[in-house]
Design a protein around this motif. Structure first.
Motif, PDB file in Angstrom:
ATOM      1  N   UNK A 330       6.547   2.009   1.167  1.00 17.65           N
ATOM      2  CA  UNK A 330       6.448   3.352   0.579  1.00 17.65           C
ATOM      3  C   UNK A 330       5.041   3.747   0.094  1.00 17.65           C
ATOM      4  N   UNK A 331       4.282   2.834  -0.551  1.00 18.85           N
ATOM      5  CA  UNK A 331       2.964   3.270  -1.045  1.00 18.85           C
ATOM      6  C   UNK A 331       2.056   3.844   0.040  1.00 18.85           C
ATOM      7  N   UNK A 332       2.157   3.342   1.271  1.00 22.73           N
ATOM      8  CA  UNK A 332       1.309   3.892   2.345  1.00 22.73           C
ATOM      9  C   UNK A 332       1.723   5.324   2.636  1.00 22.73           C
ATOM     10  N   UNK A 333       3.033   5.537   2.755  1.00 20.77           N
ATOM     11  CA  UNK A 333       3.531   6.882   3.086  1.00 20.77           C
ATOM     12  C   UNK A 333       3.172   7.878   1.994  1.00 20.77           C
ATOM     13  N   UNK A 334       3.300   7.449   0.742  1.00 17.39           N
ATOM     14  CA  UNK A 334       2.983   8.333  -0.383  1.00 17.39           C
ATOM     15  C   UNK A 334       1.486   8.647  -0.392  1.00 17.39           C
TER      16      UNK A 334
END
Ligand code: 1HN
Length: 366
Positions: A330-334
């Motif tokens: 998730x951190x990459x997508x965010x």
């Protein structure tokens, strides 16, 4: 005449290494994600047996210095990756064995499944590990692991190797010392930083990486039990994200980790997200319905939820809790502005179950 001329134009473009968007627009910019990775589940009985056999046959040396068995998603054409962004593995360390010190730019987390008298030293901070402990390994931090007792240690690794390689950003350094010098008191980071709401007063907050290298199971379990008394998510029940206590942010830039408790009798609502996750069943048994397929799981199993697939969790036991650990990208997508999530609006928030997953049957059809 027109057709033939157009063909000729495309053919000439091709020879000049050009690709017209308009001839393939929806494959270049799909209406919604078209993931190649599939939902999958690996049974613990097999994972454990393979890892144990590797423990008997494979020695650790400076060429192959980690006995880690990577999960290879059957949708990814043989790549050794669990999802397009996450590498995940079961790692086995025999008693009295050392996995020598090295460092690399891929970022790593570990979740301890079995361990006694086992330690990890991360950048000079040596911490003894027990079942349920969570360890972080920021990029380019030295780390070595060892077992000082006679029993093996087993854990799940999660690394951002696929994204590191996609970006051609992988560096690896074997160093010259088999075991790092321990530069702090043993279990030091847990004693200093293990009480997240309190920080040594003379130090500045750690902005980039969590000062805590190991998140102890006893603390995690207390947090789960207390959250269960106060609140829960309709989609994930009693779910906690491991964070840097000084910033509240995920422990890594490229991946995050969760621990969640499904209380007895819980059946969560379905939602889908633009992210991928690899789940390990820490305790209990239950099922997760992913894209209309029911995946039954029990302690130790590991399963993948691909991107943009509806999923909901079920614990049918009347008395026993189930506990799931997961890594998620998730951190990459965010960070890149591409994260989305959506609740299922039909069927009272529950999917129709079309079939039950059986790895051997899927393979037999191929
Ligand atoms: C690594 O250093 C570990 O330290 C596990 O436990 C898996 C996969 C690729 C490269 C380095 C570990 C790894 C790894």
């Amino acid at each position: 005449m027109h057709e033939a001329e157009l063909e000729k134009l495309y053919e000439e473009m091709g020879r000049n290494h050009l690709k017209p968007l308009w001839a393939a627009e929806r494959s270049i910019v799909p209406v919604e994600p078209q993931p190649k990775a599939v939902a999958w589940l690996w049974k613990w009985s097999r994972l454990y047996d393979f890892a144990r056999r590797a423990g008997e046959m494979v020695t650790l040396d400076r060429g192959g210095d980690r006995r880690a068995m990577g999960l290879s998603n059957p949708g990814l054409g043989g790549l050794p990756y669990a999802t397009p962004t996450l590498w995940a593995a079961v790692q086995w360390l025999n008693g009295r064995e050392v996995a020598p010190a090295h460092r690399h730019t891929p970022q790593a987390v570990r979740f301890i499944i079995e361990g006694k008298d086992t330690y990890s030293t991360v950048q000079g901070d040596k911490v003894y590990l027990e079942r349920g402990d969570f360890v972080i390994n920021p990029p380019w931090y030295w780390h070595d692991h060892g077992s000082e007792g006679d029993t093996p240690a087993v854990w799940m690794d999660g690394l951002d190797i696929p994204i590191t390689n996609y970006l051609d950003a992988s560096f690896f350094d074997l160093g010259s010392k088999e075991v790092q010098d321990v530069t702090a008191v043993v279990n030091g980071s847990v004693m200093k930083y293990g009480y997240g709401q309190l920080r040594p007063a003379w130090e500045a907050p750690c902005q980039k990486y969590s000062p805590l290298s190991t998140y102890k199971w006893a603390t995690t379990e207390r947090a789960l039990n207390n959250l269960a008394k106060a609140d829960a998510s309709p989609f994930d029940d009693v779910a906690l994200e491991y964070t840097n206590p000084h910033t509240g942010r995920p422990v890594m830039d490229t991946l995050t980790a969760w621990i969640q408790m499904l209380r007895p009798g819980i059946h969560t609502k379905a939602h889908r997200q633009v992210n991928t996750a690899v789940y390990h069943v820490f305790e209990g048994r239950g099922a997760t319905v992913i894209g209309g397929v029911r995946f039954d799981w029990e302690q130790g199993d590991i399963f993948v939820i691909p991107t943009w697939a509806y999923h909901e969790h079920i614990n049918e036991s009347k008395t026993e809790r189930a506990i799931l650990f997961s890594i998620q990208d998730t951190p990459i997508l965010v960070a890149l502005g591409k994260y989305r999530e959506e609740a299922l609006s039909t069927g009272g928030g529950h999917q129709q179950v079309k079939k039950t997953f059986d790895a051997d049957k899927v393979l037999a059809h191929k």
